[in-house]
Motif scaffolding. Structure first.
Motif, mmCIF file in Angstrom:
data_model
loop_
_atom_site.group_PDB
_atom_site.id
_atom_site.type_symbol
_atom_site.label_atom_id
_atom_site.label_comp_id
_atom_site.label_asym_id
_atom_site.label_seq_id
_atom_site.Cartn_x
_atom_site.Cartn_y
_atom_site.Cartn_z
ATOM 1 N N ASN A 65 17.510 -19.337 31.918
ATOM 2 C CA ASN A 65 16.358 -19.431 31.018
ATOM 3 C C ASN A 65 16.792 -19.670 29.567
ATOM 4 O O ASN A 65 16.468 -18.882 28.657
ATOM 5 C CB ASN A 65 15.496 -18.168 31.090
ATOM 6 C CG ASN A 65 15.054 -17.840 32.500
ATOM 7 O OD1 ASN A 65 14.888 -18.734 33.335
ATOM 8 N ND2 ASN A 65 14.860 -16.563 32.784
ATOM 9 N N PRO A 66 17.495 -20.761 29.285
ATOM 10 C CA PRO A 66 18.015 -20.978 27.928
ATOM 11 C C PRO A 66 16.945 -21.171 26.862
ATOM 12 O O PRO A 66 17.241 -21.002 25.671
ATOM 13 C CB PRO A 66 18.873 -22.240 28.083
ATOM 14 C CG PRO A 66 18.364 -22.928 29.313
ATOM 15 C CD PRO A 66 17.907 -21.833 30.219
ATOM 16 N N ALA A 67 15.724 -21.486 27.231
ATOM 17 C CA ALA A 67 14.669 -21.704 26.240
ATOM 18 C C ALA A 67 13.993 -20.398 25.811
ATOM 19 O O ALA A 67 13.230 -20.381 24.838
ATOM 20 C CB ALA A 67 13.621 -22.666 26.785
ATOM 21 N N ALA A 68 14.275 -19.303 26.494
ATOM 22 C CA ALA A 68 13.610 -18.034 26.181
ATOM 23 C C ALA A 68 14.030 -17.524 24.811
ATOM 24 O O ALA A 68 15.185 -17.639 24.409
ATOM 25 C CB ALA A 68 13.928 -17.002 27.253
ATOM 26 N N GLU A 69 13.076 -16.932 24.090
ATOM 27 C CA GLU A 69 13.352 -16.428 22.747
ATOM 28 C C GLU A 69 14.018 -15.063 22.771
ATOM 29 O O GLU A 69 14.726 -14.692 21.829
ATOM 30 C CB GLU A 69 12.063 -16.378 21.931
ATOM 31 C CG GLU A 69 11.475 -17.754 21.632
ATOM 32 C CD GLU A 69 10.267 -17.699 20.725
ATOM 33 O OE1 GLU A 69 9.888 -16.568 20.314
ATOM 34 O OE2 GLU A 69 9.690 -18.758 20.417
ATOM 35 N N PHE A 70 13.775 -14.276 23.795
ATOM 36 C CA PHE A 70 14.417 -12.964 23.933
ATOM 37 C C PHE A 70 15.707 -13.176 24.714
ATOM 38 O O PHE A 70 15.689 -13.640 25.860
ATOM 39 C CB PHE A 70 13.499 -11.984 24.658
ATOM 40 C CG PHE A 70 14.017 -10.565 24.651
ATOM 41 C CD1 PHE A 70 13.725 -9.710 23.609
ATOM 42 C CD2 PHE A 70 14.814 -10.093 25.691
ATOM 43 C CE1 PHE A 70 14.196 -8.399 23.599
ATOM 44 C CE2 PHE A 70 15.288 -8.794 25.695
ATOM 45 C CZ PHE A 70 14.985 -7.939 24.646
ATOM 46 N N ARG A 71 16.833 -12.842 24.085
ATOM 47 C CA ARG A 71 18.139 -13.183 24.663
ATOM 48 C C ARG A 71 18.988 -11.921 24.883
ATOM 49 O O ARG A 71 19.073 -11.052 24.005
ATOM 50 C CB ARG A 71 18.884 -14.155 23.746
ATOM 51 C CG ARG A 71 18.187 -15.517 23.623
ATOM 52 C CD ARG A 71 18.844 -16.410 22.585
ATOM 53 N NE ARG A 71 18.690 -15.866 21.234
ATOM 54 C CZ ARG A 71 17.600 -16.013 20.484
ATOM 55 N NH1 ARG A 71 16.557 -16.683 20.937
ATOM 56 N NH2 ARG A 71 17.549 -15.482 19.266
ATOM 57 N N VAL A 72 19.619 -11.871 26.054
ATOM 58 C CA VAL A 72 20.529 -10.786 26.417
ATOM 59 C C VAL A 72 21.899 -11.395 26.691
ATOM 60 O O VAL A 72 22.029 -12.296 27.527
ATOM 61 C CB VAL A 72 20.030 -10.029 27.660
ATOM 62 C CG1 VAL A 72 21.016 -8.922 28.045
ATOM 63 C CG2 VAL A 72 18.636 -9.463 27.426
#
Length: 365
Positions: A65-72
């Motif tokens: 999910n590289p487009a997601a704004e929340f990143r882990v």
């Protein structure tokens, strides 16, 4: 001999995952020469990640999910300690400097691979020729050399040059039902955990969470890969997966060491480099799954990638998980595969339970 994957099938680790771990540990990857382990990490992650790339530091970054704004960001470093050739004597002996932190007593008589291709042995004066005083002293690094079986500098320079890297010789070996020893389990085991977490979270992870598994470089010489990866990815949460000193054998007994044992599950750290909210979420993930875990206190720096991630950019909510390990920084580092799999399970459960709206600001409850 029975195939390795059959001999340790009781751990729940499948054949492909076990082969991935073996390839990682077999790859020679001293700090700033991680290309071989990076290639293994990249090849494995490319079979399931949405995106895999290598940055200018050499970190391998696999993403869901590289487009997601929340990143882990999950970091497991792929470098290991090693040696670097510093000069070549007229007799063809190779003198060296350490890459990372070595106990000199470990090195005497060990076989090495230079650039993963040239074999040699670490030489010192035989005990028969030592004075009485010398017999009672630890041999220092400057008293050792690498012998590659030649007799002149000219011959040696046809094979090796100053700046070439070396690692100790050794391959993954099973002891007992699910215990293994290998060179470089610090921290190929952590790299294994973050890659496998990504694989097992695929198709179950929320689409509004971007999950980044980083095979980080240069941890053994200052957490440099994690620092640059943290800056580039800018995650809200960063989890470092490294190894923790097991203290369950006589030589490691000490009042100041945590009571950590092989076979007792992942080590969850508390202290200086750990965000308290992330700590509670990691602990809850273990407790909700009714899985055992161990605790370790870090009063100052943890001396892991968590230290670099925590202060990256405007700051990252950081956690630290350890794989229990005996005999760190030796060619026979030891861990249990069920602990390794338990670390993967913990991180998968942690990631699947995340809500991107969570407030990660440190607070006491």
């Amino acid at each position: 001999m029975e195939p390795l994957h059959r001999r340790i099938r009781s751990t729940g680790m499948n054949e492909a995952s076990l082969e991935f771990l073996k390839k990682l540990t077999d790859a020679a990857s001293p700090s700033y020469h991680e290309e071989d382990a990076a290639a293994v990490f990249h090849e494995h992650c490319a079979t399931f990640a949405d995106e895999v790339r290598t940055d200018l530091m050499g970190n391998v970054i696999a993403v869901l999910n590289p487009a997601a704004e929340f990143r882990v960001l999950l970091s497991g470093h792929i470098d290991e300690i090693g040696l670097i050739v510093s000069t070549i004597s007229e007799e063809g002996q190779l003198y060296f400097k350490p890459i990372g932190d070595w106990d000199p007593a470990v090195l005497v008589g060990q076989r090495v691979w230079i650039r993963g291709q040239i074999p040699g042995v670490i030489a010192r004066t035989p005990v028969h020729l030592l004075s009485e005083d010398e017999r009672h002293k630890v041999c220092e690094l400057y008293e050792m050399s690498i012998d590659i079986g030649v007799s002149t500098r000219e011959t040696a320079e046809k094979l090796v040059e100053v700046g070439d890297e070396a690692v100790l010789h050794g391959s993954l070996l099973r002891l007992g039902e699910n215990t293994v020893i290998a060179r470089g389990l610090d921290n190929k085991s952590g790299a294994y955990v973050v890659a496998e977490t990504l694989r097992r979270a695929k198709d179950r992870l929320r689409k509004d969470i971007g999950l980044y598994a980083v095979g980080a470089v240069q941890e053994e010489v200052g957490y440099r890969g994690a620092a640059s990866a943290g800056f580039g990815i800018a995650p809200q949460i960063g989890i470092a997966v490294d190894v923790s000193h097991a203290s369950d054998y006589q030589q490691a007994h000490s009042g100041h060491l945590a009571r950590i044992a092989l076979g007792k599950g992942p080590v969850i750290a508390r202290g200086a480099n750990v965000n308290p909210v992330v700590y509670r979420l990691l602990r809850k993930a273990a407790e909700d799954a009714d899985r055992p875990f161990q605790l370790e206190a870090e009063g100052e720096s943890s001396y892991t990638d968590a230290a670099a991630l925590q202060t990256s950019g405007v700051g990252v909510a950081t956690g630290l998980i350890g794989v229990p390990l005996r005999y760190m920084h030796t060619p026979c580092e030891m861990l249990r595969l069920d602990d390794l799999e338990a670390c993967v399970d913990l991180l998968v459960n942690f990631c699947l339970a995340l809500d991107p709206t969570i407030d990660l600001t440190p607070k006491r409850i």
